[in-house]
Design an enzyme around this catalytic site. Structure first.
Site, mmCIF file in Angstrom:
data_model
loop_
_atom_site.group_PDB
_atom_site.id
_atom_site.type_symbol
_atom_site.label_atom_id
_atom_site.label_comp_id
_atom_site.label_asym_id
_atom_site.label_seq_id
_atom_site.Cartn_x
_atom_site.Cartn_y
_atom_site.Cartn_z
ATOM 1 N N ASN A 208 0.846 -1.194 0.000
ATOM 2 C CA ASN A 208 0.000 0.000 0.000
ATOM 3 C C ASN A 208 0.886 1.251 0.000
ATOM 4 O OD1 ASN A 208 0.479 0.839 2.867
ATOM 5 N ND2 ASN A 208 -0.369 -1.206 3.217
ATOM 6 N N ASP A 277 -5.431 -5.820 4.878
ATOM 7 C CA ASP A 277 -6.566 -6.579 5.410
ATOM 8 C C ASP A 277 -6.580 -8.009 4.900
ATOM 9 O OD1 ASP A 277 -7.511 -4.496 6.928
ATOM 10 O OD2 ASP A 277 -8.660 -3.636 5.266
ATOM 11 N N PHE A 321 -5.459 4.427 14.174
ATOM 12 C CA PHE A 321 -5.591 5.400 13.089
ATOM 13 C C PHE A 321 -6.709 4.945 12.172
ATOM 14 C CE2 PHE A 321 -2.297 8.682 12.788
ATOM 15 C CZ PHE A 321 -1.584 8.372 13.930
ATOM 16 N N LYS A 335 -14.616 2.059 14.301
ATOM 17 C CA LYS A 335 -13.350 1.362 14.590
ATOM 18 C C LYS A 335 -12.947 1.557 16.045
ATOM 19 C CE LYS A 335 -11.828 1.689 9.846
ATOM 20 N NZ LYS A 335 -11.049 2.383 8.838
ATOM 21 N N LYS A 339 -12.607 -1.768 18.211
ATOM 22 C CA LYS A 339 -11.248 -2.175 18.580
ATOM 23 C C LYS A 339 -10.924 -1.792 20.024
ATOM 24 C CE LYS A 339 -10.017 -1.842 13.746
ATOM 25 N NZ LYS A 339 -8.994 -2.205 12.785
#
Ligand code: CTP
Length: 408
Positions: A208, A277, A321, A335, A339
């Site tokens: 990425n 992912d 992040f 998220k 998380k």
């Protein structure tokens, strides 16, 4: 922060000496005691009287003044100062300081001083880039002196390039930083950075656009704040920062292993890595040949490292992040909850001045409990400091979220 500190400014003979008048004035206004020593050449650019008026103290130029009042000026100035700032620092000064030459009051005082020295070089670009100057800077850096990088712009010699004295506020901030309290001293911080690399075959991978810059800046800010830092990094072209434990990994599964190994012993985790992912289910053992018209790769889901930490966490502060391209707050908040984080740093990676490979970021912090803090566009280094301040605050005040005791 500078109140009651004794700041000694050494001014050498460059045109930028006039800017240092403003620097001295800022120190004075912030409550510091300021004294100035000048080389004889510097007095050609600014009169000692100017600095005397600004600082309220006599300015030292000569090594041997009036014999009747002789006191060993270089020793007494060196003993008096908490920090010495040399601005502007000429190429000649850098050469002399690097080789221990002490042929005037300023260079002799430097030699007699064992605390922090900050040097702000300013000169013509070619002189700055000359290998002699660069070697001298390397020597001074290796001895623990802090070098402020010159700015790029128009120079007094009529050219344009690297060599300008940084602006007074920047010099002021660098000195202030030396006295900043070590807000993370005694703490151990784990930072992840860069992008993971998922092999397709021995030659190709899925990657990425992460440069690793945000995470590296966070790690550096944590080191400056006095923490013991572990930086676990995926792919990044950046040089590993100093004074921390650097662990290089490739795939998400390796990053997970490395993170889990350290997790129990750390006080906080800041997960800025761009973790893939998915990974290729069966990476080819040999290089794939282009024998067919289409190629299908079967991908399997990678472990969500941060989510796993969220289930394992005891008293650790967890920061994530969220790099988004739309519905930023909504997705980031999801998220944060999923998380089990203390806060999440969200940004729109498509915005101008944010995202991959650029030096700036535009971030929003969403706190557990829903509070939202927005930041203007700022350098990734400045944002890193904000994040570290917030982590320190959570650790200090024990405001962090304890899963077994959550009645917020
Ligand atoms: N993260 C992680 N492990 C993963 C994926 C992400 O630890 N397998 C972490 C990232 O380091 C980041 C946070 O989780 O701190 C959010 O990552 P992001 O890629 O924005 O979100 P995802 O959870 O992967 O969700 P999606 O890709 O669907 O947006």
């Amino acid at each position: 922060m500078l109140g009651e500190k004794n700041i000694l400014i050494g001014v050498t003979g460059g045109i930028a000496a006039y800017k240092v008048v403003e620097v001295a004035s800022r120190f004075k206004k912030s409550g510091a005691n300021v004294k100035v020593m000048m080389t004889r050449n510097a007095t050609e650019f600014v009169s000692p009287r100017t600095f005397q008026e600004i600082t309220g103290n006599a300015v030292s130029v000569e090594m041997f003044g009036d014999a009747a009042n002789f006191h060993v000026a270089h020793i007494s100035l060196a003993n008096w100062a908490d920090v010495i700032l040399i601005a502007p620092a000429t190429a000649n000064f850098l050469a002399k300081a690097a080789h221990g030459i002490a042929d005037d009051l300023l260079t002799t005082t430097i030699l007699a001083f064992d605390k922090k020295i900050l040097i702000a070089p300013a000169m013509n670009t070619k002189m700055f880039e000359n290998p002699a100057t660069q070697e001298n800077l390397k020597i001074l850096k290796a001895r623990g002196m802090k070098i402020l990088e010159p700015a790029i712009g128009n120079l007094a010699c009529g050219t344009s390039g690297k060599g300008r004295l940084p602006e007074p506020e920047e010099i002021f901030a660098a000195v202030e930083k030396i006295f900043a309290p070590k807000i993370l001293s005694g703490k151990k911080i784990l930072v992840t950075a860069g992008g993971t690399v998922e092999a397709i075959d021995p030659v190709r991978y899925i990657g990425n656009r992460s440069s690793g810059r945000m995470g590296f800046e966070i790690a550096k800010a944590a080191v400056s704040a006095g923490a013991q830092v572990i930086l676990i990094s995926g792919k990044s072209e950046l040089a590993p920062p100093k004074n921390l434990k650097f662990v290089k990994v490739e795939a998400a599964t390796q990053m997970r292993e490395a993170v889990l190994k350290e997790f129990d012993s750390v006080d906080a985790v800041i997960m800025s890595a761009a973790v893939a992912d998915y990974r290729v289910k069966n990476p080819a053992a040999q290089k794939i040949k282009k024998s067919s018209e289409t190629l299908t790769l079967e991908l399997v889901k990678n472990p969500d490292i941060l989510k796993e930490l969220g289930t394992l966490k005891k008293s650790q502060v967890l920061v994530g992040f969220a790099a988004e391209t739309q519905n930023i707050l909504e997705y980031a908040n999801k998220k944060l909850v999923e998380k089990n984080l203390d806060f999440i740093v969200a940004n729109d990676v498509t915005a101008d001045g944010a995202g991959f490979g650029v030096a700036t970021n535009i971030a929003t912090i969403i706190w557990r409990g829903g509070e939202v803090e927005t930041f203007d566009k700022m350098s990734k280094a400045a944002l890193a400091e904000k994040i570290i301040e917030r982590v320190a605050d959570l650790l200090e005040k024990d405001k962090k979220f304890f899963p077994l005791n959550d009645n917020q």
